[in-house]
Design a protein around this motif. Structure first.
Motif, PDB file in Angstrom:
ATOM      1  N   HIS A 251      16.279 -14.113 -23.151  1.00  7.98           N
ATOM      2  CA  HIS A 251      16.157 -14.814 -21.862  1.00  7.98           C
ATOM      3  C   HIS A 251      17.395 -15.690 -21.689  1.00  7.98           C
ATOM      4  O   HIS A 251      17.772 -16.458 -22.576  1.00  7.98           O
ATOM      5  N   SER A 387      15.261 -12.661 -12.940  1.00  5.81           N
ATOM      6  CA  SER A 387      13.894 -12.941 -13.405  1.00  5.81           C
ATOM      7  C   SER A 387      13.438 -14.354 -13.066  1.00  5.81           C
ATOM      8  O   SER A 387      12.615 -14.934 -13.775  1.00  5.81           O
ATOM      9  N   HIS A 398      17.924 -16.810 -13.710  1.00  6.33           N
ATOM     10  CA  HIS A 398      17.507 -16.346 -15.030  1.00  6.33           C
ATOM     11  C   HIS A 398      17.622 -14.832 -15.131  1.00  6.33           C
ATOM     12  O   HIS A 398      17.401 -14.108 -14.147  1.00  6.33           O
ATOM     13  N   THR A 400      16.636 -11.433 -17.938  1.00 14.08           N
ATOM     14  CA  THR A 400      15.869 -10.984 -19.095  1.00 14.08           C
ATOM     15  C   THR A 400      16.469  -9.651 -19.532  1.00 14.08           C
ATOM     16  O   THR A 400      16.298  -8.637 -18.857  1.00 14.08           O
ATOM     17  N   ALA A 461      11.074  -8.391 -15.531  1.00 18.49           N
ATOM     18  CA  ALA A 461      11.989  -9.430 -15.042  1.00 18.49           C
ATOM     19  C   ALA A 461      11.759  -9.814 -13.581  1.00 18.49           C
ATOM     20  O   ALA A 461      11.479 -10.990 -13.285  1.00 18.49           O
ATOM     21  N   TYR A 494       7.047 -13.465 -22.421  1.00 23.13           N
ATOM     22  CA  TYR A 494       6.510 -14.344 -21.379  1.00 23.13           C
ATOM     23  C   TYR A 494       4.990 -14.427 -21.419  1.00 23.13           C
ATOM     24  O   TYR A 494       4.333 -14.670 -20.387  1.00 23.13           O
TER      25      TYR A 494
END
Length: 595
Positions: A251, A387, A398, A400, A461, A494
């Motif tokens: 991440h 993501s 972000h 992933t 994501a 996650y």
């Protein structure tokens, strides 16, 4: 004057956090802004903002990650110099009726996956190949095709458009140009050639170009791009997968504060990576060069070490590399593989090998630093599904990403961008990047619409972003996620966030398919079939169906399962189910982000 579409997703960033919009207020604001956008488009269409006057030209684009769209807008800007008023049209927004009335047409399209049309081109391509396709004997055209010579079906979508337009009677005013990943110069040369040629054809009357329903005729807002990337700091990174996992998923959080950049959930971030230093060293050793040796590239002298590190693709062999290898290597077996073997056998031979593998295997080819540089392509940007929701993580984006690593014939191979990020980029370091819109792969504007998301592995994501966005909006629509990977213990990324969304009611249903946790492997498509009746009911209630992840196998298996579910639970024939799915695609209720 530049038209910029308004949206509540943009405006909510200007409201204080303690004054959230409830569902009714947001719905009202959506309607209000839609009215403003419609009114503004009408003003443009009537030339009341300065207009776009000249001889009409339609630039039609098919784009998966934004490159073809960007080139379409560049072409539109250049068209003004030739007395042309360019209308840039997404293939999704184009109809056969509008094509039949088009006198000057430029098509810019990429090729997706294994020789497929981009998602936004599928419906129009199907229509133009149908019985209702119009004669285009009054149309003048040319095609710019984008592709990658590392793939077998190089520029196939562009080649098909070129042939089909000619078959319908259109007159070609400039030969099709097929571009590799380093497309800028070739694309510019095509524009410089076809714009004056097409301007001289057809009616010489000027007109004010108005946007078609659903289309756009405004200039695309200029921002960061491949040639002008944003330099942003890596704010944080953490490994999501467990130590016992067979792969590494990381991440990443990138800082956007002060950049002025924003994005929508579902959009794409392009990264401009650097090559790993260990791969650079292997290439230098294979050609007997030192990092400080000077070579010529694009008319300038460079130290080869920096050039290989920052500019050139030294992992994936290009067609130019293979041509040079076959000319120089005196190896009958190599020539036989390329000239006589069935394609599947050649694919098996090439699978997983990189440039260093070939340089080491065929040293008699005699590559020097300069002859190698002469056949290498520039490093292509890597496109990743975002993501995060900018409305949830203001000032951040972000990603992933699964790190590509594998051993073959006793040597480790690494993905260019994924392991550069994982192994060499530290928190606080700068990365080069730019955004691309993915307008149809987005959270439904109707907050009450059900949403079905299928995203195993890193395919989760964009759906993390979707759920964040739904949470921020306070959306009432049901959300259903199908997620899977190898094992729950090591690959359930996650998990805490998904659990919290379930507890808060944001995520209504979560189906988990961990293939290695039982004797019989279970995949997301198996769970779809298991819950087929409910899935079909969600579609009948106006649900949206999203897929993200592997295009080669998963996406095809999911598509097959979807057709079967609709046929079974909708009491339809296979043909009727196919029409049902086609209707979902046209309504943008079945969309994919697959790779």
């Amino acid at each position: 004057m530049t038209q910029k579409k308004l949206s509540t997703q943009k405006l909510t960033t200007f409201f204080p956090e303690d004054l959230p919009l409830d569902g009714a207020q947001q719905q009202w604001l959506d309607g209000y802004l839609t009215g403003l956008n419609t009114a503004y488009a009408a003003l443009r269409a009537n030339g009341m903002d300065g207009g776009n006057a000249g001889k009409p030209l339609t630039i039609l684009y098919g784009s998966q990650t934004g490159n073809a769209e960007d080139l379409a807008w560049q072409c539109a800007d250049l068209a003004k110099e030739h007395g042309l008023a360019a209308l840039v049209v997404d293939m999704d927004d184009c109809s056969l009726d509008s094509l039949a009335e088009t006198e000057r047409l430029l098509v810019i399209t990429s090729t997706y996956g294994e020789g497929e049309m981009p998602d936004n081109a599928e419906a129009l391509w199907e229509d133009i190949n149908g019985e209702a396709a119009p004669k285009l004997d009054k149309t003048f055209f040319s095609v710019l095709a984008l592709g990658d010579t590392a793939y077998e079906h190089f520029c196939l979508a562009g080649k098909q458009w070129d042939a089909r337009l000619e078959a319908l009677g259109a007159e070609r005013v400039g030969e099709r140009v097929d571009c590799d990943v380093d497309f800028d110069d070739a694309a510019k040369a095509w524009m410089d050639a076809v714009l004056p040629a097409i301007s001289a054809k057809g009616s010489q009357d000027a007109a004010t170009v108005a946007a078609p329903a659903g289309g756009s005729s405004s200039a695309k807002p200029q921002g960061y791009s491949r040639n002008n990337p944003l330099e942003a700091k890596l704010k944080a990174k953490r490994v999501l997968s467990g130590e016992g996992s067979g792969k590494q998923i990381v991440h990443y959080e990138i800082d956007l504060v002060g950049s002025g950049e924003t994005y929508e959930a579902g959009d794409i971030l392009h990264l401009l990576p650097r090559n790993r230093q260990d791969l650079v060293d292997e290439v230098l050793a294979a050609v007997g060069a030192d990092a400080t040796d000077v070579v010529s590239w694009q008319g300038e002298n460079h130290e080869i070490g920096g050039l290989l590190r920052d500019q050139l693709d030294i992992r994936m062999p290009s067609s130019g590399f293979f041509e040079a290898l076959l000319l120089a290597a005196k190896n009958d077996d190599l020539h036989k593989r390329f000239n006589q073997d069935p394609a599947e056998e050649l694919d098996a031979f090439l699978y997983g090998k990189d440039i260093v593998d070939f340089l080491r295997a065929y040293p008699d080819a005699g590559f020097t630093a300069q002859t190698l540089v002469d056949v290498l392509k520039p490093i292509a940007p890597r496109a990743y599904s975002i993501s995060s929701s900018h409305n949830h993580h203001n000032g951040e984006v972000h990603l992933t990403i699964g790190s590509v690593r594998y051993e073959q014939e006793g040597r480790m191979h690494h993905g260019v961008a994924s392991t550069w990020l994982a192994d060499e980029v530290e928190e606080g370091d700068t990365v080069r990047c730019y955004f691309a819109a993915n307008k149809h792969f987005s959270v439904p504007s109707d907050d009450k619409a059900p949403m079905i998301m299928v995203g195993p592995g890193t395919g989760i994501a964009p759906f993390r972003a979707f759920l964040q966005e739904r949470s921020v909006r306070g959306a009432e629509g049901d959300n259903w996620l199908f997620f899977g990977d190898r094992t729950r213990e090591h690959d359930f990324i996650y998990a805490d966030e998904l659990d919290n969304w379930q507890k808060s009611g944001v995520l209504d249903r979560l189906e988990l398919a961990f293939s290695r946790d039982q004797q019989e492997k279970v995949y997301v498509q198996d769970l779809m079939r298991r819950h087929g009746a409910e899935l079909y009911d969600w579609l009948e209630r106006g649900g949206y169906f999203f897929v993200c992840g592997d295009a080669q196998r998963m996406a095809k298996d999911v598509d097959k399962a979807l057709h079967d579910i609709i046929a079974e639970h909708g009491n339809m024939s296979a043909a009727a189910a196919k029409e049902y799915v086609a209707a979902l695609k046209k309504e943008k209720r079945y969309v994919r982000d697959v790779y």
